[in-house]
Enzyme design. Sequence first.
Site, PDB file in Angstrom:
ATOM      1  N   MET A  96      66.132  23.541  36.038  1.00  0.00           N
ATOM      2  CA  MET A  96      66.481  24.437  37.135  1.00  0.00           C
ATOM      3  C   MET A  96      66.913  25.785  36.578  1.00  0.00           C
ATOM      4  O   MET A  96      67.842  25.841  35.770  1.00  0.00           O
ATOM      5  CB  MET A  96      67.628  23.841  37.957  1.00  0.00           C
ATOM      6  CG  MET A  96      67.283  22.569  38.684  1.00  0.00           C
ATOM      7  SD  MET A  96      68.765  21.770  39.377  1.00  0.00           S
ATOM      8  CE  MET A  96      69.350  20.892  37.926  1.00  0.00           C
ATOM      9  N   GLY A 184      72.433  27.094  36.513  1.00  0.00           N
ATOM     10  CA  GLY A 184      71.389  26.824  35.521  1.00  0.00           C
ATOM     11  C   GLY A 184      71.570  25.489  34.828  1.00  0.00           C
ATOM     12  O   GLY A 184      72.591  25.254  34.212  1.00  0.00           O
ATOM     13  N   SER A 185      70.581  24.589  34.900  1.00  0.00           N
ATOM     14  CA  SER A 185      70.808  23.248  34.405  1.00  0.00           C
ATOM     15  C   SER A 185      69.524  22.436  34.416  1.00  0.00           C
ATOM     16  O   SER A 185      68.428  22.966  34.538  1.00  0.00           O
ATOM     17  CB  SER A 185      71.875  22.571  35.255  1.00  0.00           C
ATOM     18  OG  SER A 185      71.616  22.811  36.629  1.00  0.00           O
ATOM     19  N   ARG A 186      69.693  21.088  34.310  1.00  0.00           N
ATOM     20  CA  ARG A 186      68.550  20.198  34.170  1.00  0.00           C
ATOM     21  C   ARG A 186      68.933  18.789  34.635  1.00  0.00           C
ATOM     22  O   ARG A 186      70.095  18.399  34.558  1.00  0.00           O
ATOM     23  CB  ARG A 186      68.153  20.193  32.696  1.00  0.00           C
ATOM     24  CG  ARG A 186      67.281  19.083  32.199  1.00  0.00           C
ATOM     25  CD  ARG A 186      67.041  19.321  30.734  1.00  0.00           C
ATOM     26  NE  ARG A 186      66.234  18.274  30.122  1.00  0.00           N
ATOM     27  CZ  ARG A 186      65.589  18.433  28.974  1.00  0.00           C
ATOM     28  NH1 ARG A 186      65.656  19.572  28.323  1.00  0.00           N
ATOM     29  NH2 ARG A 186      64.886  17.437  28.473  1.00  0.00           N
TER      30      ARG A 186
END
Length: 216
Positions: A96, A184-186
């Site tokens: 993301m 912001g990430s995953r």
Amino acid sequence: MSNSYYPHPIIAREGWPFIAGIFAVALLVQLMAGWLWASPFWLIALFILQFFRDPPRVIPDLAGVVLAPADGRIVVVDKVQDPYLMREALKVSVFMNVFNVHSNRSPVDGEIRNQWYFPGNFLNASLPKASLENERNALWIQTDKGQDVTCVQIAGLVAKRIVCHVHPGEHLACGQRFGFIRFGSRVDVYLPLGTKINVRIGDKVRATETVLAEFS
């Protein structure tokens, strides 16, 4: 199709304090110093507002599927070792960026059998080593038919907080909202071998609306 589980307004509740704070600052600067000095703060306020948007989604009424747990882009599709359940598994990762919706939703129907939280680094979440080195929260979800799914929230380069609202023993419905990652990430999903993967690296996906995979 069925409506998504959505217990709050279109702006995620995790963002309310940030939004209220930056809008208050922007308004105060404008009142004290004028529009020119306040404009950067209003731009930041609009960015934060769009980051915390959390629109409802339509959940496909399909059996035996794995839905995308987040909006973003597929960065990993591979056979790997699941570091939580210590098994060989198929891994699908959704990255993301700061312009994606960061609300996380359950990829399957099932009971949360265990949960692991690890403090860690804040590397770029698109990097492979982020799965094992960044701050992360993992859920082991066992479906009603006994399939084991590991769903892992991973903090990114800018993300500083993983939020998870569920705990072991609770039941998640497919598409149900369970958490949020800020800035912001995953999300990694580990699936049983033999699961049919429906996405490829580079594909863009939408939480609950994209079918990542199908159980055999």
